[in-house]
Design an enzyme around this catalytic site. Structure first.
Site, PDB file in Angstrom:
ATOM      1  N   THR A  99      -0.097  -2.983   8.512  1.00  0.00           N
ATOM      2  CA  THR A  99      -1.451  -2.610   8.298  1.00  0.00           C
ATOM      3  C   THR A  99      -2.570  -3.007   8.860  1.00  0.00           C
ATOM      4  O   THR A  99      -1.924  -3.634   9.427  1.00  0.00           O
ATOM      5  CB  THR A  99      -1.523  -2.992   6.627  1.00  0.00           C
ATOM      6  OG1 THR A  99      -2.337  -2.709   6.078  1.00  0.00           O
ATOM      7  CG2 THR A  99      -0.785  -4.222   6.560  1.00  0.00           C
ATOM      8  N   HIS A 154      -1.724   1.547  -5.039  1.00  0.00           N
ATOM      9  CA  HIS A 154      -1.496   2.630  -4.627  1.00  0.00           C
ATOM     10  C   HIS A 154      -0.790   3.933  -5.351  1.00  0.00           C
ATOM     11  O   HIS A 154      -0.337   5.313  -5.721  1.00  0.00           O
ATOM     12  CB  HIS A 154      -1.539   2.809  -3.108  1.00  0.00           C
ATOM     13  CG  HIS A 154      -2.625   2.648  -1.816  1.00  0.00           C
ATOM     14  ND1 HIS A 154      -2.929   2.989  -0.544  1.00  0.00           N
ATOM     15  CD2 HIS A 154      -3.987   1.613  -2.328  1.00  0.00           C
ATOM     16  CE1 HIS A 154      -3.417   2.101  -0.083  1.00  0.00           C
ATOM     17  NE2 HIS A 154      -4.507   1.414  -1.234  1.00  0.00           N
ATOM     18  N   CYS A 202       4.226  19.698 -22.998  1.00  0.00           N
ATOM     19  CA  CYS A 202       3.129  20.906 -22.849  1.00  0.00           C
ATOM     20  C   CYS A 202       3.920  22.454 -23.233  1.00  0.00           C
ATOM     21  O   CYS A 202       2.750  22.752 -24.483  1.00  0.00           O
ATOM     22  CB  CYS A 202       1.938  20.504 -21.927  1.00  0.00           C
ATOM     23  SG  CYS A 202       0.747  19.110 -21.955  1.00  0.00           S
ATOM     24  N   GLN A 206       0.693  -0.906   0.067  1.00  0.00           N
ATOM     25  CA  GLN A 206       0.341  -0.281  -0.186  1.00  0.00           C
ATOM     26  C   GLN A 206       0.749   1.435   0.106  1.00  0.00           C
ATOM     27  O   GLN A 206       0.509   1.943  -0.136  1.00  0.00           O
ATOM     28  CB  GLN A 206      -0.622  -0.021   1.078  1.00  0.00           C
ATOM     29  CG  GLN A 206      -1.823  -1.437   1.248  1.00  0.00           C
ATOM     30  CD  GLN A 206      -2.281  -1.194   2.585  1.00  0.00           C
ATOM     31  OE1 GLN A 206      -3.383  -0.646   2.892  1.00  0.00           O
ATOM     32  NE2 GLN A 206      -1.787  -2.073   3.801  1.00  0.00           N
ATOM     33  N   CYS A 209      -1.935  15.979 -21.593  1.00  0.00           N
ATOM     34  CA  CYS A 209      -1.166  14.526 -22.424  1.00  0.00           C
ATOM     35  C   CYS A 209      -0.755  12.947 -21.707  1.00  0.00           C
ATOM     36  O   CYS A 209      -0.590  12.310 -22.466  1.00  0.00           O
ATOM     37  CB  CYS A 209      -0.436  15.190 -23.497  1.00  0.00           C
ATOM     38  SG  CYS A 209       1.760  15.596 -22.404  1.00  0.00           S
TER      39      CYS A 209
END
Length: 272
Positions: free
Chosen positions: A248, A156, A192, A125, A167
């Site tokens: 976790t 994640h 860009c 995670q 783009c």
């Protein structure tokens, strides 16, 4: 029914439980591991919810904007100037911590399992990419599912890269970009900008210049490789013989679903 061994480092039976974990891991041939923020705290990356965690630091700078740590990762809430600025600041600070972090003993343990040919997969995670620093293979594109070579699946996303929201150009998350995020801003996409410079020289009307966003999965986002990850998990379920859960609390809904898929047929070791 799977056999479950739970190890709490605060337990009075630490020695016995550690021996139990060693015994189960020693006899395992294909370990699947689920990891969370707890395995990186000793690397210098604080968790998000503790009293001195990153959320409270951001909350103090933006009082009344974020009600909980979850709000920082809720794509539906990142629409106002203050929430976007707070999120960008959070990403910049977190990235700086990650750059200065070193892999922990837990990361080295996982690499040891890989070297011993006992590691089937890591489902993490975390977005810190510390697994890669110990030499584990990370392939976030998952171009091959049937014979996926990636040792680490990033549930994640990762803070190692940035993606243009216009783009979709991918850029490394460099220190230069980190400094911009720490100011509460998002950097412009260089691809860009190059395109717009060319258009300006040709006398063409300007187009939208996209901004770079971290390649992390927020609440409300759909993982771009969600289908591939579920297919990999089902294949791992059929081959693995030991599931190790570390660092976790398994509160994230998607991780709970992953756990249900994986734990149906083999022994589970939980390290809290």
């Amino acid at each position: 029914m799977e056999e479950i061994v739970k190890l709490s480092l605060k337990s009075e039976n630490d020695c016995f439980l550690i021996r139990e974990v060693n015994r189960h891991v020693a006899k395992a041939k294909n370990c699947v591991i689920i990891t969370g923020a707890g395995i990186s705290c000793s690397a210098g990356i604080p968790d998000f919810i503790s009293s001195d965690g990153l959320y409270n630091m951001i909350k103090s700078q933006y009082p009344g904007v974020f009600r909980s740590g979850k709000d920082l990762f809720d794509v539906q809430l990142l629409r106002t100037h203050d929430t976007i600025k707070g999120f960008n600041l959070f990403m910049g600070i977190l990235k700086e911590l990650i750059v200065n972090a070193k892999p922990t003993a837990t990361h080295s343990f996982i690499k040891k399992l890989a070297d011993m040919k006992k590691l089937k997969r890591v489902y993490t995670q975390n977005i810190d990419n510390l697994e890669e620093l110990v030499g584990l293979d990370i392939d976030w594109q998952f171009e091959r599912v049937k014979n996926c070579k990636a040792q680490v699946v990033q549930l994640h996303g990762t803070l190692s890269k940035l993606r243009c929201n216009a783009c979709t150009n991918i850029c490394p998350f460099t220190p230069q970009y980190c400094d911009i995020f720490k100011k509460g801003k998002a950097p412009n996409c260089p691809k860009c900008e190059e395109r717009e410079n060319t258009r300006a020289e040709q006398g063409l009307r300007p187009h939208f210049i996209g901004q770079l966003k971290p390649t992390v999965i927020l609440y409300g986002d759909t993982h771009p490789k969600g289908l591939e990850i579920s297919q990999i998990a089902i294949r791992d379920q059929n081959k693995a013989d030991c599931l190790i859960i570390m660092g976790t609390s398994l509160r994230i809904p998607g991780v709970k679903i992953l756990l249900r898929v994986l734990q149906e047929r083999f022994m589970v070791v939980t390290v809290a």
